[in-house]
Motif scaffolding. Sequence first.
Motif, PDB file in Angstrom:
ATOM      1  N   ALA C  72       0.452  -0.701  -0.084  1.00 49.99           N
ATOM      2  CA  ALA C  72      -0.036  -0.215   0.030  1.00 49.99           C
ATOM      3  C   ALA C  72       0.902   1.711  -0.129  1.00 49.99           C
ATOM      4  O   ALA C  72       0.213   2.051  -0.053  1.00 49.99           O
ATOM      5  CB  ALA C  72      -0.953  -0.067   0.724  1.00 49.99           C
ATOM      6  N   ALA C 102      -3.631  -5.292  -0.243  1.00 48.33           N
ATOM      7  CA  ALA C 102      -4.750  -5.046  -1.102  1.00 48.33           C
ATOM      8  C   ALA C 102      -4.495  -5.808  -2.293  1.00 48.33           C
ATOM      9  O   ALA C 102      -5.166  -5.188  -3.218  1.00 48.33           O
ATOM     10  CB  ALA C 102      -5.088  -3.289  -1.312  1.00 48.33           C
ATOM     11  N   SER C 105      -7.355  -6.743  -5.603  1.00 44.55           N
ATOM     12  CA  SER C 105      -8.387  -6.251  -5.404  1.00 44.55           C
ATOM     13  C   SER C 105      -8.425  -4.718  -6.758  1.00 44.55           C
ATOM     14  O   SER C 105      -9.128  -4.592  -6.522  1.00 44.55           O
ATOM     15  CB  SER C 105      -7.565  -4.941  -4.601  1.00 44.55           C
ATOM     16  N   ARG C 142     -11.954  -6.837  -0.446  1.00 48.20           N
ATOM     17  CA  ARG C 142     -12.771  -5.688  -0.285  1.00 48.20           C
ATOM     18  C   ARG C 142     -11.702  -4.591   0.239  1.00 48.20           C
ATOM     19  O   ARG C 142     -11.843  -4.216   1.464  1.00 48.20           O
ATOM     20  CB  ARG C 142     -14.255  -6.001   1.014  1.00 48.20           C
ATOM     21  N   GLY C 143     -11.019  -3.914  -1.200  1.00 47.32           N
ATOM     22  CA  GLY C 143      -9.925  -2.698  -0.170  1.00 47.32           C
ATOM     23  C   GLY C 143      -9.061  -3.613   0.373  1.00 47.32           C
ATOM     24  O   GLY C 143      -8.742  -4.144  -0.118  1.00 47.32           O
ATOM     25  N   VAL C 144      -8.810  -3.048   1.616  1.00 47.19           N
ATOM     26  CA  VAL C 144      -7.884  -3.658   2.446  1.00 47.19           C
ATOM     27  C   VAL C 144      -8.384  -4.426   3.092  1.00 47.19           C
ATOM     28  O   VAL C 144      -7.314  -5.149   4.254  1.00 47.19           O
ATOM     29  CB  VAL C 144      -7.071  -2.224   2.526  1.00 47.19           C
ATOM     30  N   GLU C 145      -9.376  -4.871   3.073  1.00 44.71           N
ATOM     31  CA  GLU C 145      -9.503  -5.541   4.026  1.00 44.71           C
ATOM     32  C   GLU C 145      -9.994  -7.501   3.768  1.00 44.71           C
ATOM     33  O   GLU C 145     -10.169  -7.351   2.687  1.00 44.71           O
ATOM     34  CB  GLU C 145     -10.760  -5.776   5.368  1.00 44.71           C
ATOM     35  N   THR C 197      -6.644   0.669  12.735  1.00 47.29           N
ATOM     36  CA  THR C 197      -5.691   0.439  11.546  1.00 47.29           C
ATOM     37  C   THR C 197      -4.918   0.373  11.875  1.00 47.29           C
ATOM     38  O   THR C 197      -3.879   1.161  12.223  1.00 47.29           O
ATOM     39  CB  THR C 197      -6.532   1.848  10.416  1.00 47.29           C
TER      40      THR C 197
END
Lengths: 264, 264, 264
Positions: C72, C102, C105, C142-145, C197
């Motif tokens: 990221a 990610a 993604s 899902r994004g960074v999750e 986070t």
Amino acid sequence: MHFTTYDAPQVAADYTTIAEKSPFVYGLTNYIAANLSANVVLAAGAGPAIGAGADWTSTFPATAQGVWINTATVISNSESEIRTAAQTAHRAGTPWVLDPVAAGSAPEYDSLVKSLLAFRPTVIRGNASELVALAGGEGQGRGVETTLNSDQAVGHIEQLARDTGAVVAVSGPTDYITDGTATVAVTGGDRRLTQVTGAGCSLGALTAAAVAAVEDPLRATVASHAAFARAAEIAAQTVGPHGGTGSFAVALVDGLHTLANADN
Amino acid sequence: MHFTTYDAPQVAADYTTIAEKSPFVYGLTNYIAANLSANVVLAAGAGPAIGAGADWTSTFPATAQGVWINTATVISNSESEIRTAAQTAHRAGTPWVLDPVAAGSAPEYDSLVKSLLAFRPTVIRGNASELVALAGGEGQGRGVETTLNSDQAVGHIEQLARDTGAVVAVSGPTDYITDGTATVAVTGGDRRLTQVTGAGCSLGALTAAAVAAVEDPLRATVASHAAFARAAEIAAQTVGPHGGTGSFAVALVDGLHTLANADN
Amino acid sequence: MHFTTYDAPQVAADYTTIAEKSPFVYGLTNYIAANLSANVVLAAGAGPAIGAGADWTSTFPATAQGVWINTATVISNSESEIRTAAQTAHRAGTPWVLDPVAAGSAPEYDSLVKSLLAFRPTVIRGNASELVALAGGEGQGRGVETTLNSDQAVGHIEQLARDTGAVVAVSGPTDYITDGTATVAVTGGDRRLTQVTGAGCSLGALTAAAVAAVEDPLRATVASHAAFARAAEIAAQTVGPHGGTGSFAVALVDGLHTLANADN
């Protein structure tokens, strides 16, 4: 105009809808506020991603349920990346929040901020100086800080809401939220919110989580602002009236987390 | 050389002048330390803005009352943006603080750091390795950390002050601050300051707030360093001698906030 | 497969080796997680530097004892800077940790993430969606999750370890760490780790500190994960089962600091 707080019917229910639906929320923001913003979104029960990496600006705003663009993101991103994110959200129909940080502070920068209005933000939130400047008045901001009171911005934000079709919210000792017709005043909070960096920015992120979860953007924006004000009151109670701003910031996130996990 | 602490006459009065005047302070720093730096400036009662967005570097240093440039800002900004900010501060006569983070660590990077001296910083603050390297000695830094003790840097910073006309301050178990003629030693603090990321960087930001509020840069720099050391002692008392560095960092900000709001 | 915790023989000894050796650890990460990552590395007793400034990417990975690259970091750095850092670590023989945030993604972004494997990371750590995607499966991030459980990733990470020669670690309610032959399960932790986070990102940084201090990368990675899980349990005990995520994050850093400074 009517006055409301977190205790009003529906407000808490709207806020806890964020945790129930746990939307994916994508943001472009500045690196000073990014950490707090992500933690605020997580405390409310949603899942954030932040930043413009490779093709993220052209993909994440379409797959997210809510987007926020904080214009101080110019300190990390190109204008083209910022416009792509706004355009992608607009085209995909993803509700998005414009946080026009530092609007009115510098000429070249202001052109960018204003150009984002073309992508029709769902909500615009900021401080009084920024929103008055965006509405065409004399904002008199000082860097990223306001020199005006939220009370002085009410007429301007009602006009801005009518001009743009967005819900507009101004933060201050009292917050005002309007769709150009109805205006809601949210009372509460704590003066130390102005001494925690990125507090306003993180309210923009929280509002994106709210519009991702609650269909009506006026109600969603009232819920995010009322929850933020209540969390600040919980924090003030935790750290006391003379408690420092370091502890207050930690307790603010705790407050949002507690409200999101309350049985209601 | 004379030794001082926050209890000495004038020191507390100088520190609380920041909150009385509440100057606007602008900084270019790195994203690791940006959040803590802004919170430290806010805790002291000043208003910060951070980062190089659009025309900010050519406008904010002129409207601000104080500026700081932390050279680790290279991780986000171009050399041209950094030089513009320094030049704008210099031309506008805005006092500014150079924090030469990682000076001496890499050849290309060092040229940039040294080139900023042409814009005549009001204050230069750093750790021993950085300042010895900037003074032309063998700094032996390890990334952004020092391998030298502040005691070993005293002769070098006195020379650097005479060469540049700046007040120079080195952080360490004892801090030394000099204008090349008079040298003041500030005692106190806590070893955990070296285990909180960005603590030194945020002291650079605080020093910019101090020079923005107190005309004499030597006195201003002594005040920021003595307040920082005292806040660390307050934090150590709050979290205890074995308290962790997470709590210590929060209590450090609280300490600066408490000192800024004390009746004096 | 065998199960372990921080109480197992050698685990605590390996973790406290970080503080004894105090290695210099260099990272490229994202600005959301940079502050927490640096504070986690410092709490463990190592010395971090973060970011791509001037010639840092071509010099610091060679002088550091450990490196981590969190993909990221694209939100701040060019692909060329990221590749230079990985290549410099590889050529210098510095052990390095790839944190493929990610992965899976977005198409263009994924090419970059995969290209880093050519520089033979010592350890790859991530969440289930990322590692399944990197192993060629359907990651569904899902994004960074993550949307997958760590249990679902075990077969994939064993394959990825065999394909790349790296130790691979997946985070989740149970963490799994494998060299492709032996697989270790680390239990413990707290669900609030997913609501802070950058918690996962900071575990990547901590793992770089561990491989810098402990020669065997499997043992080092087990130690960083077990210490992180134990620190989360200490934090949970400090703030209570309903404690907020703001306090929890502070207590997590405290926990890592306490473990690093325990007499063992």
